[in-house]
Design a protein around this motif. Structure first.
Motif, mmCIF file in Angstrom:
data_model
loop_
_atom_site.group_PDB
_atom_site.id
_atom_site.type_symbol
_atom_site.label_atom_id
_atom_site.label_comp_id
_atom_site.label_asym_id
_atom_site.label_seq_id
_atom_site.Cartn_x
_atom_site.Cartn_y
_atom_site.Cartn_z
ATOM 1 N N THR A 1 0.786 -1.400 -0.139
ATOM 2 C CA THR A 1 -0.183 0.014 -0.015
ATOM 3 C C THR A 1 0.824 1.241 0.009
ATOM 4 O OG1 THR A 1 -1.726 -1.129 1.258
ATOM 5 C CG2 THR A 1 -1.827 1.161 1.330
ATOM 6 N N GLY A 2 0.526 2.235 -0.893
ATOM 7 C CA GLY A 2 1.333 3.502 -0.943
ATOM 8 C C GLY A 2 2.324 3.555 -1.843
ATOM 9 N N THR A 3 2.632 2.333 -2.549
ATOM 10 C CA THR A 3 3.799 2.356 -3.456
ATOM 11 C C THR A 3 3.641 3.559 -4.656
ATOM 12 O OG1 THR A 3 4.116 -0.104 -3.185
ATOM 13 C CG2 THR A 3 5.044 0.863 -5.379
ATOM 14 N N ARG A 4 4.674 4.356 -4.747
ATOM 15 C CA ARG A 4 4.581 5.225 -5.839
ATOM 16 C C ARG A 4 5.719 5.082 -6.958
ATOM 17 N NH1 ARG A 4 3.036 10.367 -3.814
ATOM 18 N NH2 ARG A 4 1.424 10.135 -2.273
ATOM 19 N N VAL A 5 6.764 4.421 -6.524
ATOM 20 C CA VAL A 5 7.847 4.070 -7.623
ATOM 21 C C VAL A 5 8.511 2.792 -6.981
ATOM 22 C CG1 VAL A 5 10.143 4.717 -8.423
ATOM 23 C CG2 VAL A 5 8.317 6.519 -8.021
ATOM 24 N N ILE A 6 8.605 2.013 -7.944
ATOM 25 C CA ILE A 6 9.336 0.467 -7.523
ATOM 26 C C ILE A 6 10.886 0.883 -7.847
ATOM 27 C CG2 ILE A 6 9.489 -1.932 -8.070
ATOM 28 C CD1 ILE A 6 6.349 -1.932 -9.057
ATOM 29 N N LYS A 7 11.610 0.662 -6.967
ATOM 30 C CA LYS A 7 12.939 0.651 -7.179
ATOM 31 C C LYS A 7 13.726 -0.693 -7.362
ATOM 32 C CE LYS A 7 16.981 2.726 -4.446
ATOM 33 N NZ LYS A 7 18.008 1.382 -4.489
ATOM 34 N N ASN A 8 13.272 -1.518 -6.686
ATOM 35 C CA ASN A 8 13.506 -3.065 -6.858
ATOM 36 C C ASN A 8 12.690 -4.099 -6.860
ATOM 37 O OD1 ASN A 8 15.371 -5.361 -5.589
ATOM 38 N ND2 ASN A 8 16.297 -4.604 -7.462
ATOM 39 N N PHE A 9 12.772 -5.188 -7.322
ATOM 40 C CA PHE A 9 11.771 -6.337 -7.202
ATOM 41 C C PHE A 9 12.700 -7.430 -7.399
ATOM 42 C CE2 PHE A 9 7.320 -7.959 -7.975
ATOM 43 C CZ PHE A 9 7.539 -9.025 -7.387
ATOM 44 N N ASN A 10 12.927 -8.138 -6.337
ATOM 45 C CA ASN A 10 13.654 -9.464 -6.209
ATOM 46 C C ASN A 10 13.128 -10.611 -5.550
ATOM 47 O OD1 ASN A 10 14.618 -9.778 -3.133
ATOM 48 N ND2 ASN A 10 15.299 -7.477 -3.751
ATOM 49 N N PHE A 11 13.472 -11.851 -5.791
ATOM 50 C CA PHE A 11 12.944 -12.826 -5.043
ATOM 51 C C PHE A 11 14.238 -13.852 -4.848
ATOM 52 C CE2 PHE A 11 13.197 -14.249 -9.609
ATOM 53 C CZ PHE A 11 13.484 -15.399 -9.701
ATOM 54 N N SER A 12 13.867 -14.954 -3.956
ATOM 55 C CA SER A 12 14.991 -15.601 -3.487
ATOM 56 C C SER A 12 14.554 -17.045 -3.860
ATOM 57 C CB SER A 12 14.823 -15.948 -1.831
ATOM 58 O OG SER A 12 15.172 -14.717 -1.151
ATOM 59 N N SER A 13 15.969 -17.635 -4.548
ATOM 60 C CA SER A 13 15.463 -18.903 -5.307
ATOM 61 C C SER A 13 16.880 -19.973 -4.821
ATOM 62 C CB SER A 13 15.636 -19.099 -6.765
ATOM 63 O OG SER A 13 15.608 -20.137 -7.569
ATOM 64 N N ASN A 14 16.654 -20.703 -4.271
ATOM 65 C CA ASN A 14 17.993 -21.769 -3.710
ATOM 66 C C ASN A 14 18.822 -20.860 -2.987
ATOM 67 O OD1 ASN A 14 16.919 -24.008 -5.202
ATOM 68 N ND2 ASN A 14 17.736 -23.278 -6.991
ATOM 69 N N GLY A 15 18.385 -20.071 -2.209
ATOM 70 C CA GLY A 15 19.358 -19.366 -1.409
ATOM 71 C C GLY A 15 19.803 -17.928 -2.005
ATOM 72 N N SER A 16 19.664 -17.665 -3.118
ATOM 73 C CA SER A 16 20.363 -16.540 -3.787
ATOM 74 C C SER A 16 19.102 -15.625 -4.156
ATOM 75 C CB SER A 16 20.921 -17.083 -5.151
ATOM 76 O OG SER A 16 21.954 -17.903 -4.726
ATOM 77 N N LYS A 17 19.552 -14.256 -4.191
ATOM 78 C CA LYS A 17 18.512 -13.122 -4.470
ATOM 79 C C LYS A 17 18.799 -13.242 -6.084
ATOM 80 C CE LYS A 17 17.445 -10.752 -0.389
ATOM 81 N NZ LYS A 17 17.456 -9.428 0.228
ATOM 82 N N ILE A 18 17.469 -13.051 -6.673
ATOM 83 C CA ILE A 18 17.592 -12.703 -8.151
ATOM 84 C C ILE A 18 16.762 -11.344 -8.248
ATOM 85 C CG2 ILE A 18 17.037 -13.654 -10.293
ATOM 86 C CD1 ILE A 18 17.116 -16.393 -9.237
ATOM 87 N N ASN A 19 17.281 -10.512 -8.927
ATOM 88 C CA ASN A 19 16.472 -9.368 -9.350
ATOM 89 C C ASN A 19 15.728 -9.200 -10.534
ATOM 90 O OD1 ASN A 19 17.529 -7.537 -7.312
ATOM 91 N ND2 ASN A 19 19.496 -7.504 -8.387
ATOM 92 N N LEU A 20 14.599 -9.068 -10.693
ATOM 93 C CA LEU A 20 13.790 -9.126 -11.972
ATOM 94 C C LEU A 20 14.120 -7.664 -12.908
ATOM 95 C CD1 LEU A 20 10.325 -10.259 -10.382
ATOM 96 C CD2 LEU A 20 12.155 -11.630 -11.505
ATOM 97 N N LEU A 21 13.983 -7.972 -13.984
ATOM 98 C CA LEU A 21 14.286 -6.683 -14.830
ATOM 99 C C LEU A 21 13.202 -6.010 -15.241
ATOM 100 C CD1 LEU A 21 16.858 -8.303 -17.110
ATOM 101 C CD2 LEU A 21 17.365 -6.961 -15.205
ATOM 102 N N LEU A 22 13.098 -4.801 -15.027
ATOM 103 C CA LEU A 22 11.846 -3.950 -15.389
ATOM 104 C C LEU A 22 11.754 -3.744 -16.955
ATOM 105 C CD1 LEU A 22 9.566 -2.010 -14.656
ATOM 106 C CD2 LEU A 22 11.135 -0.109 -14.744
#
Length: 218
Positions: A65-86
């Motif tokens: 709630t209240g999101t104006r701008v998304i700076k980063n969206f990432n998820f964890s897979s097998n212990g590693s963080k992966i950044n999704l590309l906009l």
């Protein structure tokens, strides 16, 4: 340290106006000033981190709630963080036209103000994190402090005074405070740039330029 009561009294003293109508309108002045700062600033003080669930077979994710701008969206897979590309929603639709097909996500796009599309559609459920810009809790007698009052008081005061002068229909003085607001905002923006800069490297975006081998390349 400045807070809501301090700001209200500062506005009243600067305007030399303690009339009932003016006092009743002061919260609106401050609200508009905060909204303006939220849009004008590009500062880490406005950044929040929220955990979200990326569910199997669902290519839509609800934003905090209240999101104006998304700076980063990432998820964890097998212990590693992966950044999704906009990307854009058109790109998502072209890249992954059959949303029922699943794989590991690579991209995301704003769908509207409250949700994003991701592609490919997740084949598993992932723990994800949204890093986003939002407006701080609105200043009031109940919530007397926020990032603006703590770290951006001058800009907050000048923006409030622009609104106060407009209320009083004192447009020449409104121009004066608009100029002071612009000067204060410039200093805050310079501070934000310095926070993103490594003094050992050529000034650039932390994400890198289109051609990182050539400074300032387009």
């Amino acid at each position: 340290m400045a807070n809501y009561t301090y700001l209200v009294n500062d506005i009243i003293s600067a305007c030399e106006n303690a009339g009932t109508e003016f006092l009743n309108y002061v919260p609106n002045m401050i609200n508009r000033a905060e909204e303006r700062l939220t849009k004008d600033l590009d500062d880490y003080g406005l950044v929040s981190y929220t955990s979200v669930a990326v569910s199997t077979g669902n290519n839509l994710v609800t934003l905090p709630t209240g999101t104006r701008v998304i700076k980063n969206f990432n998820f964890s897979s097998n212990g590693s963080k992966i950044n999704l590309l906009l990307r854009t929603d058109e790109f998502i639709n072209d890249y992954w036209p059959v949303s029922a097909s699943t794989s590991e996500p690579k991209y995301y796009a704003r769908r509207n103000n409250t949700t994003v599309l991701i592609a490919p559609t997740p084949a598993s459920t992932y723990d994800a994190q949204v890093v986003y810009v939002s407006r701080p809790v609105t200043l009031s007698s109940v919530a007397p402090d926020n990032y603006f009052s703590d770290y951006c008081y001058d800009a907050l005061f000048y923006a409030s005074m622009v609104e106060a002068m407009a209320f009083q229909k004192d447009y020449p003085t409104a121009g004066f405070f608009e100029q002071r607001y612009g000067q204060s905002l410039q200093m805050l923006q310079n501070q934000s740039r310095r926070n993103r800069r490594d003094d050992m490297q050529t000034p650039a975006s932390p994400a890198g330029s289109d051609n990182p081998l050539i400074p300032n390349a387009n």
